[in-house]
Design an enzyme around this catalytic site. Structure first.
Site, mmCIF file in Angstrom:
data_model
loop_
_atom_site.group_PDB
_atom_site.id
_atom_site.type_symbol
_atom_site.label_atom_id
_atom_site.label_comp_id
_atom_site.label_asym_id
_atom_site.label_seq_id
_atom_site.Cartn_x
_atom_site.Cartn_y
_atom_site.Cartn_z
ATOM 1 N N ASP A 69 0.832 -1.218 -0.062
ATOM 2 C CA ASP A 69 -0.002 -0.076 -0.144
ATOM 3 C C ASP A 69 0.895 1.154 -0.187
ATOM 4 O OD1 ASP A 69 0.886 0.305 2.736
ATOM 5 O OD2 ASP A 69 -0.845 -0.406 3.564
ATOM 6 N N THR A 76 -14.513 -25.895 -5.819
ATOM 7 C CA THR A 76 -14.256 -25.859 -4.401
ATOM 8 C C THR A 76 -14.237 -24.445 -4.042
ATOM 9 O OG1 THR A 76 -11.789 -25.849 -4.835
ATOM 10 C CG2 THR A 76 -12.798 -28.092 -4.565
#
Length: 135
Positions: free
Chosen positions: A14, A53
């Site tokens: 970030d 899944t």
């Protein structure tokens, strides 16, 4: 148990230069795919057979920050196998120091009549998952 080694990329950080937290979940997903491939249950091959899944639940606790260019190891373990679900625990470490721990619950699912339906995991797959599972 499966280990995946990688290096933190610039785009995974970030503005403060710390790994942006959603990346942990992306890494967990990648580690699970690699783990399944290692035990002979390639997610792609399962999809060709109509099995998906999906992640039903995921969590992560962040213990220490990661930064650009850190080398990390993600350890993944199948810790619980039920009739229709599987739990995979993940630990992320930098130089042996835990930076985050999390888990995923995944379902064993097929599409039937345009809807997703959880089905029992076949016995041969259960055996493979349980063999890979932590005691």
């Amino acid at each position: 148990m499966h280990e995946m080694r990688m290096r933190v990329q610039w785009g995974e950080t970030d503005a403060a230069g710390i790994v942006f937290y959603p990346n942990y979940f992306r890494w967990f997903d990648t580690a699970t795919h690699e783990y399944f491939r290692m035990i002979g249950l390639s997610i792609r091959e399962l999809q060709k057979k109509g099995v998906i899944t999906p992640i039903l639940s995921a969590s992560c606790e962040f213990e220490n920050p990661l930064y650009y260019d850190d080398e990390i190891v993600i350890t993944s373990e199948i810790t619980e196998v039920r009739n229709k679900t599987i739990r995979i625990d993940h630990t992320v470490r930098r130089a042996g120091i835990v930076t985050g721990r999390g888990h995923e619950w995944r379902g064993w699912v097929v599409e039937q009549g345009g809807k997703l339906q959880a089905i029992p995991i076949p016995d041969d797959v259960l055996e493979r998952l349980r063999s890979a599972r932590v005691s």
